[in-house]
Motif scaffolding. Structure first.
Motif, PDB file in Angstrom:
ATOM      1  N   HIS A 300     -11.617   6.103 -11.932  1.00  0.00           N
ATOM      2  CA  HIS A 300     -10.438   6.358 -11.104  1.00  0.00           C
ATOM      3  C   HIS A 300      -9.600   7.447 -11.767  1.00  0.00           C
ATOM      4  N   HIS A 312      -2.016   8.398  -6.586  1.00  0.00           N
ATOM      5  CA  HIS A 312      -3.436   8.544  -6.244  1.00  0.00           C
ATOM      6  C   HIS A 312      -3.593   9.890  -5.536  1.00  0.00           C
ATOM      7  N   THR A 321     -13.163   8.065   1.116  1.00  0.00           N
ATOM      8  CA  THR A 321     -13.418   7.557  -0.232  1.00  0.00           C
ATOM      9  C   THR A 321     -14.783   8.015  -0.717  1.00  0.00           C
ATOM     10  N   ARG A 370     -11.339   1.133 -13.764  1.00  0.00           N
ATOM     11  CA  ARG A 370     -11.088   1.023 -12.332  1.00  0.00           C
ATOM     12  C   ARG A 370     -11.980   1.990 -11.565  1.00  0.00           C
ATOM     13  N   ASN A 371     -12.541   1.530 -10.460  1.00  0.00           N
ATOM     14  CA  ASN A 371     -13.217   2.414  -9.536  1.00  0.00           C
ATOM     15  C   ASN A 371     -12.166   3.211  -8.764  1.00  0.00           C
ATOM     16  N   LEU A 373      -9.627   4.464  -6.162  1.00  0.00           N
ATOM     17  CA  LEU A 373      -8.931   3.810  -5.063  1.00  0.00           C
ATOM     18  C   LEU A 373      -9.361   4.448  -3.746  1.00  0.00           C
ATOM     19  N   PRO A 374      -9.260   3.722  -2.648  1.00  0.00           N
ATOM     20  CA  PRO A 374      -9.677   4.295  -1.366  1.00  0.00           C
ATOM     21  C   PRO A 374      -8.726   5.385  -0.905  1.00  0.00           C
ATOM     22  N   PRO A 380     -12.855   0.855   1.141  1.00  0.00           N
ATOM     23  CA  PRO A 380     -12.798   0.887  -0.321  1.00  0.00           C
ATOM     24  C   PRO A 380     -14.062   1.505  -0.917  1.00  0.00           C
ATOM     25  N   PHE A 381     -13.970   1.837  -2.211  1.00  0.00           N
ATOM     26  CA  PHE A 381     -15.113   2.402  -2.927  1.00  0.00           C
ATOM     27  C   PHE A 381     -16.271   1.419  -2.951  1.00  0.00           C
ATOM     28  N   SER A 382     -17.470   1.942  -2.800  1.00  0.00           N
ATOM     29  CA  SER A 382     -18.695   1.141  -2.919  1.00  0.00           C
ATOM     30  C   SER A 382     -19.822   2.042  -3.373  1.00  0.00           C
TER      31      SER A 382
END
Length: 694
Positions: A300, A312, A321, A370-371, A373-374, A380-382
């Motif tokens: 992130h 962000h 994202t 942290r991945n 943020l969207p 959301p992130f995937s």
């Protein structure tokens, strides 16, 4: 690499100790010159710099029976020994699978334009020998079970010619080369800074006769500045790049290079408009490039304002994202900023966004816990929602862990270990970073043997302007090895360095010392601190990744004014140790004017955006877009195709910078060698073109 690598292996690739140097030989004599007692040292050739390129030149000359000496401002203190990245790259011809095509590799090396075609081929065809010789010396390049070298893709590399020893590839190169230099008995003078090249003769007959240095070990009551003379007919400039030019820099502290040193003596420079910039941690802490797996782990990225609020900010630039995360990943192999990658929501939009946050006074961080943020309003992130190239890479790497730090630990635990050595634990705390200057692609103009326009002076490594607008990641390390070897071969073939020179150059040296003394004045209002602050601020703010005609032109006027003041007033010093920095900042101020002169000339003559710099223009053809809308203030010119075929040449004429262009040298890909026809040229030494040196 996986997490199952024992700690002692990680330690060996991260903590690279250097060997102890042999005691220095005493001066051959002492002479009273310009009112001080000056030690005189003699050698067939002086290599200025102790990085990988300079060491290679010295080793290859010594192997051929030449009398060679290395002088270094600070052994193991330059970019070769102190710089790196997650897995620092060496770019060479592929030695696994189906091998490589040297002509295709040369085309890839010069694909950015403004590079000599013959130089690109020299680097390509010479890379296999360089890699093999480094492996012979003990460089631990990784192999598969059948002996093929492991490879991966790096920036400006569409084939995958990159390999690595880990984060410290260049330091390991320095280590094996200095061990060989010590074994061969190459004399080494540390804490020795070259401050003036001495020449005699006029016009085409002008040639090197020695260098003046400042040495801590030679400071005495009768020589308070520690000035010494090294008499020689051959000098190899290998002092690296001008890292001190920029405030925002990933160079180690104290990297001055030799551009100003070269300019002062009339040596021609090329491609000063071309540099590399990218994200990394600055030298105020631990200078390091954040390329490769650091960003391929997809951490992130956020900023913090003066009130401590998080932003962000990348969510304002990318439309989804998935797009945001995929472009953070691509910074791994598209690490250098490139103007055209700001378009179409590409990866250099990350650099622009980080640059803008920093300029606004916010601090930017990577958080590996942290991945991303969207993007507002998006999913959301995937790991399942990434672009195809990103998902394929992470799948092959087995990097399917939940958190970025876990993915990074799986792909490259050395990347984490390296920062821990400097008391920064990225597994526990976010990492502050910025967009920094990283490499100078231009430098001394040389031919395919490393010769400059000054007879007896060669340049290798980052001191040489062998690169074009862009270069594959790791190509600079290879170029330094190739040209270090070729310069050594040419010098040895000339016979000029077989024994130490016995010439009497005291009159020339005395004039040079007097000029140095006049440039350093205890009554001067100009201090090293003030010159440094002015030069670095101007270069970082006016000659970074975003340039425009008005700003560059104004910066050039200011640079000229500073150099005029230095000529009129000299530079203040309070003690002997400060005098060295005074001379170096005199050189840096001159180098700054040279870079700005080349940039101003380029822009005024219709130069467009290419490589590391976007030339902003309200009439520009290219407009970066963000999710929030068009980024109108960053509208930029497109590159002019004709400029890819030429290079800007810079030289100092008296007190004025002169500029011109020359076409790139060509290389006939259809030409074929024929053994019986071409062998005599090798046997007789005609391949070296020594007649042009006579």
């Amino acid at each position: 690499m996986t997490i199952d690598v024992p700690q002692e292996i990680l330690d060996a690739l991260t903590d690279v100790d250097m060997p102890r140097l042999a005691p220095e030989a005493a001066a051959a004599s002492v002479a009273r010159l310009a009112g001080i007692d000056v030690p005189i040292y003699r050698a067939g050739c002086i290599v200025v710099g102790s990085g990988a390129a300079g060491l290679r030149a010295a080793v290859e000359m010594k192997r051929r029976g030449d009398d060679v000496v290395i002088v270094s401002q600070s052994a193991w203190g330059g970019t070769s020994a102190c710089s790196g990245s997650d897995k620092q790259t060496l770019h060479t011809a592929n030695t696994a699978d189906q091998g490589d095509n040297y002509k295709a590799m040369a085309r890839a090396i010069r694909s950015g334009g403004a590079m000599d075609e013959d130089t690109a081929y020299v680097e390509a065809v010479g890379s296999s020998r360089m890699m093999a010789s480094l492996q012979f010396l003990g460089l631990p390049l990784p192999q598969d079970p059948l002996g093929g070298t492991l490879r991966y893709q790096t920036d400006h590399d569409e084939v995958g010619r990159a390999t690595s020893c880990g984060p410290r590839t260049s330091r390991l190169m320095v280590k094996v080369l200095v061990e060989e230099a010590i074994r061969l008995g190459v004399p080494f003078y540390n804490q020795t800074t070259a401050v003036k090249i001495l020449t005699e003769g006029d016009g085409a007959d002008r040639h090197v006769v020695g260098i003046l240095v400042m040495r801590a070990g030679d400071r005495t009551e009768k020589n308070p500045l520690g000035i010494a003379l090294f008499a020689t007919n051959v000098v190899v400039l290998a002092a690296g790049g001008p890292g001190e030019l920029y405030r925002d820099s990933v160079y180690p502290n104290g990297c001055f290079g030799s551009l100003g040193l070269a300019l002062e003596v009339g040596i021609e420079l090329v491609n000063l408009t071309e540099s590399q910039f990218g994200i990394g941690t600055r030298r105020e802490g631990f200078p390091w490039n954040l390329s490769g797996t650091y960003v391929q782990a997809i951490p992130h990225i956020y900023s913090v304002d003066a009130e401590g609020a998080e932003h962000h900010f990348l969510g304002d630039y990318y439309r989804s994202t998935q797009e945001l995360a995929s472009n953070v990943f691509r910074k791994g192999y598209q690490w250098p900023f490139h103007a055209t990658r700001m378009l179409d929501f590409g990866s250099s939009l990350v650099d622009l966004a980080v640059y803008r946050e920093t300029a606004a006074g916010r601090s930017v961080f990577m958080d590996f816990n942290r991945n991303p943020l969207p993007v507002p309003g998006d999913l959301p992130f995937s790991l399942e929602r990434l672009d195809d190239d990103v998902r394929l890479y992470l799948g092959k790497a087995g990097a399917d862990q939940d958190k970025p730090i876990e993915r990074l630990k799986h792909m490259n635990p050395l990347a984490i270990e390296l920062y821990r050595r400097y008391k920064i634990d990225i597994a526990e705390e976010p990492l502050k970073f910025a967009v920094n200057n990283q490499h100078m692609n231009g430098g001394v103009m040389v031919d395919t043997w490393g010769r400059s326009n000054l007879r007896g002076c060669y340049a290798v490594g980052e001191a040489a302007g062998t690169h074009g607008v862009t270069r594959p990641g790791g190509a600079a390390l290879n170029a330094g090895q190739v040209f270090g070897t070729r310069a050594a071969e040419h010098i040895s073939a000339s016979g000029r360095a077989k024994r130490a020179t016995a010439e009497d150059i005291t009159a020339t040296a005395e004039a040079g010392i007097a000029a140095l003394q006049d440039a350093l004045r205890v009554e001067s209002p100009l201090t090293v601190k003030s010159i440094r602050a002015e030069v670095q601020a101007r270069m970082s703010e006016k000659a970074g990744i975003l340039c425009d005609q008005e700003s560059v032109g104004g910066a050039l006027i200011e640079a000229r004014r500073l150099n005029a003041a230095i000529r009129d007033n000299g530079i203040f010093y309070g003690r002997g140790a400060e005098a060295v920095r005074g001379v170096q900042w005199r050189h840096m101020a001159l180098a700054s004017e040279a870079v700005l002169s080349a940039l101003d000339y380029f822009i005024r003559n219709g130069g467009g955006s290419r490589g590391a710099r976007a030339i902003c223009d309200v009439q520009g053809e290219s407009l970066p877009l963000a999710r929030s809308g068009p980024l109108q203030e960053y509208c930029f010119r497109e590159e002019c195709p004709a400029h890819r075929e030429e290079q800007i040449v810079v030289r100092l004429d008296g007190d004025e910078i002169r500029l011109s262009t020359r076409p790139n040298r060509s290389f006939d890909e259809s030409a074929r060698s024929f053994f019986e026809r071409d062998w005599p040229a090798w046997l007789t030494g005609r391949i070296y073109g020594l007649a042009t040196d006579e």
